[in-house]
Design a protein around this motif. Structure first.
Motif, PDB file in Angstrom:
ATOM      1  N   TYR A 562      38.959  93.174  71.894  1.00  0.00           N
ATOM      2  CA  TYR A 562      40.023  93.457  72.940  1.00  0.00           C
ATOM      3  C   TYR A 562      41.519  93.844  72.645  1.00  0.00           C
ATOM      4  O   TYR A 562      42.241  93.961  73.222  1.00  0.00           O
ATOM      5  CB  TYR A 562      40.088  92.152  73.912  1.00  0.00           C
ATOM      6  CG  TYR A 562      38.729  91.730  74.310  1.00  0.00           C
ATOM      7  CD1 TYR A 562      38.195  92.461  75.525  1.00  0.00           C
ATOM      8  CD2 TYR A 562      37.955  90.933  73.693  1.00  0.00           C
ATOM      9  CE1 TYR A 562      36.832  91.988  75.965  1.00  0.00           C
ATOM     10  CE2 TYR A 562      36.548  90.645  74.083  1.00  0.00           C
ATOM     11  CZ  TYR A 562      36.155  91.140  75.232  1.00  0.00           C
ATOM     12  OH  TYR A 562      34.992  91.006  75.810  1.00  0.00           O
ATOM     13  N   ARG A 563      41.456  94.009  71.534  1.00  0.00           N
ATOM     14  CA  ARG A 563      42.928  94.403  70.830  1.00  0.00           C
ATOM     15  C   ARG A 563      43.113  95.907  70.922  1.00  0.00           C
ATOM     16  O   ARG A 563      44.038  96.402  71.205  1.00  0.00           O
ATOM     17  CB  ARG A 563      43.090  93.921  69.329  1.00  0.00           C
ATOM     18  CG  ARG A 563      43.369  92.379  69.247  1.00  0.00           C
ATOM     19  CD  ARG A 563      43.417  92.005  67.768  1.00  0.00           C
ATOM     20  NE  ARG A 563      43.585  90.435  67.927  1.00  0.00           N
ATOM     21  CZ  ARG A 563      43.402  89.619  66.737  1.00  0.00           C
ATOM     22  NH1 ARG A 563      42.990  90.309  65.691  1.00  0.00           N
ATOM     23  NH2 ARG A 563      43.541  88.269  66.554  1.00  0.00           N
ATOM     24  N   GLU A 564      41.858  96.805  71.151  1.00  0.00           N
ATOM     25  CA  GLU A 564      42.167  97.968  70.993  1.00  0.00           C
ATOM     26  C   GLU A 564      42.646  98.318  72.575  1.00  0.00           C
ATOM     27  O   GLU A 564      42.130  97.835  73.647  1.00  0.00           O
ATOM     28  CB  GLU A 564      40.689  98.578  70.827  1.00  0.00           C
ATOM     29  CG  GLU A 564      40.731 100.157  71.104  1.00  0.00           C
ATOM     30  CD  GLU A 564      39.454 100.873  70.701  1.00  0.00           C
ATOM     31  OE1 GLU A 564      39.094 102.067  71.048  1.00  0.00           O
ATOM     32  OE2 GLU A 564      38.578  99.967  70.311  1.00  0.00           O
ATOM     33  N   ALA A 565      43.398  99.416  72.571  1.00  0.00           N
ATOM     34  CA  ALA A 565      43.957  99.775  73.793  1.00  0.00           C
ATOM     35  C   ALA A 565      42.919 100.438  74.708  1.00  0.00           C
ATOM     36  O   ALA A 565      42.222 100.850  74.242  1.00  0.00           O
ATOM     37  CB  ALA A 565      45.221 100.871  73.724  1.00  0.00           C
ATOM     38  N   CYS A 566      43.090 100.361  76.272  1.00  0.00           N
ATOM     39  CA  CYS A 566      42.274 100.851  76.880  1.00  0.00           C
ATOM     40  C   CYS A 566      42.713 102.266  77.313  1.00  0.00           C
ATOM     41  O   CYS A 566      43.914 102.225  77.803  1.00  0.00           O
ATOM     42  CB  CYS A 566      41.803  99.949  78.207  1.00  0.00           C
ATOM     43  SG  CYS A 566      40.990 100.751  79.383  1.00  0.00           S
ATOM     44  N   LYS A 567      42.177 103.364  77.299  1.00  0.00           N
ATOM     45  CA  LYS A 567      42.629 104.683  77.659  1.00  0.00           C
ATOM     46  C   LYS A 567      42.474 104.772  79.210  1.00  0.00           C
ATOM     47  O   LYS A 567      41.813 104.400  79.943  1.00  0.00           O
ATOM     48  CB  LYS A 567      41.737 105.753  77.338  1.00  0.00           C
ATOM     49  CG  LYS A 567      41.621 105.908  75.237  1.00  0.00           C
ATOM     50  CD  LYS A 567      40.789 106.929  74.896  1.00  0.00           C
ATOM     51  CE  LYS A 567      40.511 106.946  73.435  1.00  0.00           C
ATOM     52  NZ  LYS A 567      40.300 105.646  72.896  1.00  0.00           N
ATOM     53  N   VAL A 787      48.229  99.076  86.353  1.00  0.00           N
ATOM     54  CA  VAL A 787      47.413  99.783  85.419  1.00  0.00           C
ATOM     55  C   VAL A 787      46.968  98.740  84.365  1.00  0.00           C
ATOM     56  O   VAL A 787      45.772  99.016  83.919  1.00  0.00           O
ATOM     57  CB  VAL A 787      48.344 100.941  84.898  1.00  0.00           C
ATOM     58  CG1 VAL A 787      47.461 101.627  83.697  1.00  0.00           C
ATOM     59  CG2 VAL A 787      48.480 101.846  86.264  1.00  0.00           C
ATOM     60  N   SER A 788      47.730  98.065  83.918  1.00  0.00           N
ATOM     61  CA  SER A 788      47.500  96.870  82.809  1.00  0.00           C
ATOM     62  C   SER A 788      46.378  96.109  83.179  1.00  0.00           C
ATOM     63  O   SER A 788      45.263  95.945  82.368  1.00  0.00           O
ATOM     64  CB  SER A 788      48.656  96.191  82.260  1.00  0.00           C
ATOM     65  OG  SER A 788      49.584  96.999  81.549  1.00  0.00           O
ATOM     66  N   GLU A 789      46.548  95.625  84.418  1.00  0.00           N
ATOM     67  CA  GLU A 789      45.464  94.791  84.916  1.00  0.00           C
ATOM     68  C   GLU A 789      44.244  95.514  85.052  1.00  0.00           C
ATOM     69  O   GLU A 789      43.096  95.171  84.688  1.00  0.00           O
ATOM     70  CB  GLU A 789      45.881  94.150  86.420  1.00  0.00           C
ATOM     71  CG  GLU A 789      44.749  93.318  86.913  1.00  0.00           C
ATOM     72  CD  GLU A 789      45.543  92.855  88.214  1.00  0.00           C
ATOM     73  OE1 GLU A 789      46.420  93.214  88.905  1.00  0.00           O
ATOM     74  OE2 GLU A 789      44.356  92.264  89.019  1.00  0.00           O
ATOM     75  N   GLY A 790      44.195  96.649  85.482  1.00  0.00           N
ATOM     76  CA  GLY A 790      42.852  97.472  85.913  1.00  0.00           C
ATOM     77  C   GLY A 790      42.322  97.491  84.364  1.00  0.00           C
ATOM     78  O   GLY A 790      41.167  97.667  84.079  1.00  0.00           O
ATOM     79  N   SER A 791      43.109  98.062  83.378  1.00  0.00           N
ATOM     80  CA  SER A 791      42.680  98.337  81.971  1.00  0.00           C
ATOM     81  C   SER A 791      41.957  97.107  81.308  1.00  0.00           C
ATOM     82  O   SER A 791      40.960  96.978  80.639  1.00  0.00           O
ATOM     83  CB  SER A 791      43.794  98.585  81.205  1.00  0.00           C
ATOM     84  OG  SER A 791      44.484  99.833  81.482  1.00  0.00           O
ATOM     85  N   MET A 792      42.702  95.983  81.761  1.00  0.00           N
ATOM     86  CA  MET A 792      41.982  94.619  81.456  1.00  0.00           C
ATOM     87  C   MET A 792      40.771  94.328  82.224  1.00  0.00           C
ATOM     88  O   MET A 792      39.732  93.784  81.276  1.00  0.00           O
ATOM     89  CB  MET A 792      43.208  93.471  81.633  1.00  0.00           C
ATOM     90  CG  MET A 792      42.544  91.960  81.107  1.00  0.00           C
ATOM     91  SD  MET A 792      43.713  90.722  81.767  1.00  0.00           S
ATOM     92  CE  MET A 792      45.175  91.458  81.062  1.00  0.00           C
ATOM     93  N   MET A 793      40.536  94.591  83.174  1.00  0.00           N
ATOM     94  CA  MET A 793      39.221  94.461  83.769  1.00  0.00           C
ATOM     95  C   MET A 793      38.066  95.454  83.004  1.00  0.00           C
ATOM     96  O   MET A 793      37.035  94.957  82.853  1.00  0.00           O
ATOM     97  CB  MET A 793      39.234  95.175  85.342  1.00  0.00           C
ATOM     98  CG  MET A 793      39.991  93.918  86.244  1.00  0.00           C
ATOM     99  SD  MET A 793      39.540  92.322  86.161  1.00  0.00           S
ATOM    100  CE  MET A 793      40.874  91.740  84.904  1.00  0.00           C
ATOM    101  N   ALA A 794      38.492  96.740  82.630  1.00  0.00           N
ATOM    102  CA  ALA A 794      37.674  97.484  81.821  1.00  0.00           C
ATOM    103  C   ALA A 794      37.351  96.859  80.588  1.00  0.00           C
ATOM    104  O   ALA A 794      36.030  96.784  80.170  1.00  0.00           O
ATOM    105  CB  ALA A 794      38.507  98.721  81.735  1.00  0.00           C
ATOM    106  N   ARG A 795      38.280  96.281  79.861  1.00  0.00           N
ATOM    107  CA  ARG A 795      37.927  95.810  78.560  1.00  0.00           C
ATOM    108  C   ARG A 795      37.204  94.484  78.631  1.00  0.00           C
ATOM    109  O   ARG A 795      36.446  94.190  77.835  1.00  0.00           O
ATOM    110  CB  ARG A 795      39.458  95.449  78.117  1.00  0.00           C
ATOM    111  CG  ARG A 795      40.324  96.648  77.341  1.00  0.00           C
ATOM    112  CD  ARG A 795      41.578  96.295  76.548  1.00  0.00           C
ATOM    113  NE  ARG A 795      42.433  96.004  77.536  1.00  0.00           N
ATOM    114  CZ  ARG A 795      43.605  95.346  77.078  1.00  0.00           C
ATOM    115  NH1 ARG A 795      43.944  95.210  75.999  1.00  0.00           N
ATOM    116  NH2 ARG A 795      44.426  95.095  77.980  1.00  0.00           N
TER     117      ARG A 795
END
Length: 832
Positions: A562-567, A787-795
């Protein structure tokens, strides 16, 4: 003809775990047939080989085959792959299959039904469907054109990768289990075999699973010369026992599995001194598994990338050789499938002196009997991609012949799917619940090896070409190695037994695991988890609150993946690429100060404004009314619905101006048709049915069923990837945005939430702004957080690109949401 019998109901949860909140791990989700990977790996560590064998074979009739040649999508999804290497899932399967598989027999099943079903093709798709249908009690007549069953597994993969005895073991296991399956070998469809008319007359249903049986030509001048053969025909000769003497230099064109098998097979034949593989893209785009490429290179095969053939010509005076003309290529931008395009480099032509050219550039289905019935188009059988039904009543199609060349495990998924819809049709179920892969866990014990965190991935030993060039080139694990490799599994399937499991819980575990977490934070997080919360009432339409994600699990709190950034980059139309998929709209009549602050925050965030009027310095998605004309400054012009008239493109300011349509439930079907037929850049779905009015998303709960319906209509036109969707309605947070993306949207649009961030308040008239200056910084922080929250859901679902979210990542909490979206409820299990 097909006739109905008893009332029919398929329970898609029949193979579920029985746990109220079981969430399958990434490896199980990635497996097209839902293999219970976590359990069988755990059982291997526990020394229960028989239990592991049951878990492996439960959904996979070609378990021995897959233990050697599966493309192993489960390993790509393994969370440990982002740390020190994925668990060797395929090799662990082989350790069990070799130990117990040859003598393993499943409980026999006798037919109980009077109706019979015909299946054409005894490969992975056909045999899988035959087993499922036989387990349901139906006698099955299986027609195979070759002299042995197994399909591509039997004649398309060389012995050094897959010994024929392994294929025979899998086939015999199915046939010995299901006495109702009768196999007719050397019986093709059409001339010299059986006609489609006869099959339809004599059986209640027919399934066409005959595979992609013909290799595609190179498509260049000279590709019909005798020195040019296709990869499938070449491999079929080799697997039939032929060992022809070949010319000294063999060139294989292509970069997939057939190319790798063909080049390695050619390397073993007499007369061959050099084998070269030519591939038009780079190694990164090569579809063949990395493992297979490494094996080819280790055996001395030359792989040359970014080269494309242009012609094959005879060499005067050299009847045994040809001149292969080629050109070097340069890579272009990624296409819709994510692979980069290519183009020829001017003045880069060169010629190779070649004895044999093997074309491994794809396969197709070519059967005269199917053409006679109008069932073939562009090398595939015409069939609905969901139900697999063909235009002929009672006739279905599955596998490579219907969906195009794929993998063995995906062909088996097609077999399971076909059997499901055939059974539904036979039992008079005209609208069965959509098929979904069943997930099950056997709740195997966790490995207790203290070295699990330090043990590295150990590949099976590569043997190469030994004394027997056709002997296997990969060694099996010994018992201790298999146990050690099984201990590496994170066991992501074991964390989700709690009835209160949620994304928030998983994120709490992350927070508790951080070394900088204070005692006060730990106390607050613990109290928050212990605090009982009432179940919220949800009257009326379902909302995004009725959807929940299936999170990735953290049994051992390993957080490296989960340390990899989400595009989040979001291409929306030609010339309009946004930093993230969250747009803002609904401020056309807002005070000038509010619009100025909005423009500043949108520019800082890298996104666009949606409305009738532009904002300075910000990309503009213009909403064009019935009599309006697109502004030249608009990056994208969206035509609003015109009462009483069908949807149509807006009047554009310039010929190359991208355009789209706004659609509601009432106009969706017509809007999709116009968008696809006339090349729209995107669709804006208005779930609120109140755009373009300011504050439109305060009108009431959105119609979230509009999104899956739009995807269904686009998919029916084979345009799902061609028309991006912007969703409007009910978005308040990054989690809501992620749910909209998982349902099929490309981007989402907020209005009221952005207004609140700018300092707006609600009164009886709607959203109003006090005289105090609005805060652009506050809106920028809201957008960043969302956007960060949405990326977190993806990760949390194992994704590293927010646009990779999909419906399978969601469950619904209410029947209303299940009905609206087609996504099953969390915790569904078989009644009784």
């Amino acid at each position: 003809m097909m006739t109905a019998c008893k009332p029919f109901s398929l329970d898609l949860a029949a193979d579920q775990s029985g746990l109220p909140h079981y969430q399958p791990p990434p490896c199980q989700v990635a497996c097209p047939i839902g293999t219970d990977v976590g359990s069988y790996v755990g059982l291997i560590w526990d020394g229960d080989a028989a239990g592991a064998l049951e878990a492996i074979t439960a959904t996979n009739p070609f378990s021995g085959v897959c233990s050697r040649v599966c493309d192993a999508p489960c390993e790509s999804a393994c969370r440990r792959s982002q740390a020190d290497g994925a668990v060797t899932i395929r090799a662990l399967k082989r350790s069990v299959m070799e130990a117990l598989g040859p003598g393993y027999r499943l409980p026999p099943v006798q037919p109980t039904q009077s109706q019979t079903i015909a299946i054409v093709g005894a490969g992975p798709a056909g045999l899988t469907a035959a087993q499922d249908l036989a387990l349901a009690g139906y006698p099955v007549a299986l027609y195979e054109a070759q002299d042995r069953a197994g399909g591509a597994a039997a004649w398309g993969i060389p012995d050094f990768r897959l010994p024929p005895a392994v294929v025979a073991e899998d086939v015999n296991r199915v046939l010995e289990r299901c006495s109702g399956i009768t196999v007719h070998l050397s019986t093709p469809l059409g001339a010299g075999g059986v006609s489609l008319e006869a099959l339809r007359r004599d059986h209640a249903a027919v399934l066409l699973a005959l595979g992609a049986n013909v290799g595609r030509p190179l498509g260049v001048p000279g590709d019909t010369l005798p020195q040019v053969v296709d990869g499938l025909s070449f491999l079929k000769r080799i697997n039939g026992g032929e060992r022809p003497t070949l010319p000294a230099h063999v060139v294989v064109i292509g970069g997939g599995d057939v190319a790798m098998d063909a080049c390695r097979a050619a390397q073993r034949l007499p007369g061959v001194k050099k084998v070269t593989v030519l591939y038009r893209r780079s190694l990164d785009e090569m579809p063949a598994r990395l493992h297979e490429r490494h094996a080819a290179l280790a055996e001395g095969i030359e792989i040359v990338t970014q080269v494309a053939p242009t012609a094959v010509q005879p060499i005067p005076g050299a009847d045994d050789r040809v001149a292969l003309s080629c050109v070097r290529t340069a890579l272009g931008a990624p296409g819709p499938d994510g692979r980069r395009g290519f183009q020829a480099i001017p003045e880069s032509e060169f010629t190779l002196d070649v004895g044999l050219v093997i074309a491994a550039v794809g396969q197709k289905t070519a059967v005269e009997e199917l053409e006679r019935h109008g069932l073939l188009a562009q090398g595939r059988i015409l069939a609905d991609p969901q139900t697999l039904a063909t235009p002929l009543p009672g006739v279905f199609a599955a596998g490579d012949a219907a969906s195009g060349s794929s993998t063995l495990v995906r062909a088996m998924e097609q077999g399971h799917r076909a059997a499901y819809y055939v059974l539904a049709a036979l039992n008079g179920e005209t609208h069965p619940q959509p098929y979904r892969t069943p997930y099950r866990t056997r709740q195997a014990p966790l490995a207790q090896d203290p070295r699990w965190e330090k043990l590295g991935r150990e590949e099976p030993r590569f043997l190469g070409q030994g004394a027997d060039p056709w002997g296997e080139t990969e060694a099996n694990y010994d018992t201790e190695t298999a146990k050690a490799q099984a201990a590496r599994c994170y066991r992501c399937d074991t964390e989700t037994g709690s009835t209160d499991y949620s994304v928030k819980l998983r994120e709490t575990l992350f927070a508790l695991a951080r070394p900088d977490t204070t005692a006060e934070t730990r106390r607050a997080l613990t109290l928050a988890r212990l605090d009982a919360r009432p179940t919220p009432a949800r009257p009326g339409r379902p909302t995004f609150d009725d959807l929940v994600f299936l999170p990735a699990n953290l049994t051992r709190l390993v957080i490296d993946p989960y340390r990899e950034a989400c595009k989040t980059t979001t291409p929306l139309a030609a010339g309009l690429s946004l930093a993230h998929p969250l747009l803002v709209g609904g401020f056309d009549t807002a005070p000038d100060g509010v619009r100025a602050a909005l423009a500043q925050s949108l520019a800082d965030s890298g996104t666009a404004y949606v409305g009738r009027a532009a904002l300075p310095g910000v990309p503009w998605v213009q909403l064009v009314g019935a009599n309006g004309i697109a502004d030249p400054a608009a990056a994208l012009a969206i035509a609003l619905p015109r009462p009483g008239t069908p949807p149509a493109p807006p009047a554009l300011a310039r010929p190359d101006q991208p355009w789209g349509l706004l659609a509601t439930r009432a106009t969706l079907g017509a809007a999709v048709a116009v968008a696809v037929d006339r090349g729209a850049a995107c669709l804006v779905l208005d779930g609120s049915e109140a755009l373009p009015a300011d504050g439109a998303d305060l009108a009431g709960p959105p119609d979230i069923g509009l999104l899956p319906e739009a995807i269904r209509l686009l998919r029916a036109r084979k345009a799902e990837e061609l028309v991006p969707i912007v969703w409007f309605g009910g978005l308040r947070s990054g989690s809501d945005l992620a749910k909209a993306l998982a349902l099929g949207a490309t981007a989402g649009m907020v209005a009221a939430a952005a207004g609140f961030a700018l300092g707006g308040v609600l009164d009886r008239t709607g959203l109003v702004f006090p005289e105090a200056a609005p805060s652009a910084a506050a809106l920028s922080l809201f957008l960043q957080a969302a956007v960060s929250e949405g990326s977190m859901m993806a990760r949390c679902t194992g994704k590293t690109n927010i646009h990779n979210l999909e419906p399978e990542d969601l469950r619904t909490l209410t029947l209303a949401a299940q009905s609206a979206t087609g996504i099953v409820m969390a915790g569904v299990k078989k009644a009784g």
